[in-house]
Scaffold this active site. Sequence first.
Site, PDB file in Angstrom:
ATOM      1  N   CYS A  74       0.832  -1.211   0.000  1.00 11.28           N
ATOM      2  CA  CYS A  74       0.000   0.000   0.000  1.00 11.28           C
ATOM      3  C   CYS A  74       0.863   1.255   0.000  1.00 11.28           C
ATOM      4  CB  CYS A  74      -0.940  -0.002   1.196  1.00 11.28           C
ATOM      5  SG  CYS A  74      -0.107  -0.194   2.798  1.00 11.28           S
ATOM      6  N   HIS A 242      -1.727   0.127   7.770  1.00 11.36           N
ATOM      7  CA  HIS A 242      -2.157   0.293   6.381  1.00 11.36           C
ATOM      8  C   HIS A 242      -2.082   1.773   6.007  1.00 11.36           C
ATOM      9  CE1 HIS A 242      -4.136  -0.454   2.650  1.00 11.36           C
ATOM     10  NE2 HIS A 242      -5.243   0.178   2.969  1.00 11.36           N
ATOM     11  N   ASN A 267      -8.388   4.781   0.007  1.00 11.69           N
ATOM     12  CA  ASN A 267      -7.886   3.526   0.520  1.00 11.69           C
ATOM     13  C   ASN A 267      -7.398   2.678  -0.652  1.00 11.69           C
ATOM     14  OD1 ASN A 267      -7.431   1.055   1.712  1.00 11.69           O
ATOM     15  ND2 ASN A 267      -9.378   0.981   2.806  1.00 11.69           N
TER      16      ASN A 267
END
Length: 664
Positions: A74, A242, A267
Amino acid sequence: MERGGKAADEDAGLFVDSEFPADDSALLSDCSTPIIKLKGKVTWMRPQEICQSPELFPQDISLGHAKQGLLGDCWLLCACTVLLQNKHLLNKVIPPDQPTWGDSGYKGFFHFCFWQYGHWKDVIIDDLLPCIDLKPCFSRCLSPTSFWVALLEKAYAKLYGSYERLWAGQVSEAWVDLTGGLAEHWSLGAIGTEEENDKQQDTDLVRRRPDLVKFGKDNCILSCSINSRTAVEEANELGQYHALIVLEWLEVSTVSGDKVHLLRIRNPWGRCSWTGSWGEGGHSWSSLDPLCAVDLQARISQGEFWLDEEEFVYMFDDVIAGYKVDENGHLISIYSGHILLHRHQLAGEWIKGCSAGGSRNSSSYSTNPKYWLKVRERGEVLVALLQHKENKRVDKSVHMLFEDLRMNKHQHYQAIALHIWKVEKRRFNLRRVLNTAPFASTHCHAYDREVVLHQELEPGYYLMIPSTYQPEAEARFLLRVFSSSSTSLSTLKSTALSLPLTLGGEWDNSYFQGAWVKGSTAGGSRNFHSHWCNPHFLFSVCNDTMQIPGVNIRITLHQKKPENSLHPIGFHVYKTQDGIPEAKSQKNNEPVASCIPHCYNQVVALPCSLTPGVYTIVPSTYEPDCPANFTICISRRVHRKVVRCQETLGKAIQEISCTSLMQN
């Protein structure tokens, strides 16, 4: 699983990359992450085999955003999102006008550029992508027919050695690699008073953050993450460690006339179930004019949501602030918005036994590499210290620990810092300069690939010393300077000639921060079974401390409480057995030294004479469950050599000095 059509590709004139072959060797390096489960299960397919009409980018640019797959990268995808919003940066990484599928010049390969330690590096890959069930198993675009994200991810994996090497990382690293710019790490967590921060020793902390509204809204790229499990539970699917990216930051007016700062967050998972007051159906939307509310909600794409600044600061623990880069490659200051037109860089190295001097706690600090920064007129200056990443092999049993990014950083990086002194004269005494407080520093040694120092500097000469926290820690580094005014950067040459040992000696100080926490680490004295719950700290005694007979170690314990609420404090020193760093392993042994009885003093100290070896200090209050913060100072008596230094500043100058303890 290797691709069976390799010969067919070659017959068709399509490139097959022998340096990064389409097999498990491209997936795995150490088999230490969860993608080990994919071993032998992946097939490699070209985009034209995955869909009928593949393209690099979709016509609807919002469908070009990255969607994270089975790989924990990520951090890379957040930086990719910013590339998509800045065409001049995207064109640098993916040079335009490359032949793609359907073009007559298409040969099955793509060309990418990444910034690596001061230079742009070309990476060429074939377009064979890892797939499961005929679909890319790692990152891809929201549009199933667009492949720029999957190809960039493959090129980045080749740069680092494998896809597995992309599991867990920092957005700041990807941002620098994709832009050649800078990024800073800010903490949104609880921060002590200014007085407490001034007293902080070198630890693995991050800098006090600037005001988010002032600096974040217009001048930088923001990514955010959550570290605490409690916050993760409140945030539903946002995930611990994250990374998410801030796409937009707006100031809007409510119907009552109040101002609200709203942030649009993306996201990389491509989904979210944000249930905050600005989530879908949230009550805060009713505070806006209906037309304004509809307009803002219409901007939301897949995986995006709005929240206000108060929610942002409450929910997220850390922020990565990336410096914007203009079309000419110049950095734009986060702090002022000014373009930093001047830049310099020099490569260096910490070498064991030569230039790896350690932190200012060490007597060898002055052996670290040294640099001159000349500032010709007052201006804003950024100095960045970037260390090379060392990809160490890890044990296969470590994969459960990869969720802890700080551990991951400690595996690959040294704790580094940068200190700067202003030197008023061209001729100076190095010992005297280093015994004064630095003019500026990066606040602490941090296990980051890069640390950044921002300062307004007056004209003059500045001595800059980069260091690792531990002496003899080896690493290569790059020192970069960006400034709004004219500057120059040069290496300060030095040689040291050993002279006979002098009589006497000096003391090296090491500091440890700790806390007695009620119900946890406030175990009380040896009268209680919970004594072994107290914090414990390792230190070593070397042969050098035995050169002069008598006291060679002095231990000081300082409790951080007001005079009217002190606890009785003391400590015991145990010699470790077989190098075991657990105080409880000494449970059946008597201490080799003790500072008792426990006293109602703010500071207690014990001079002692210890033989070479490894020891454990166990500080305690007299009774259990007495909370307080404390600092332990361990002073070691050391012999120092007188050295002859030759410094160069414009012309050679000479001085004779005795290196001494560097005081913070």
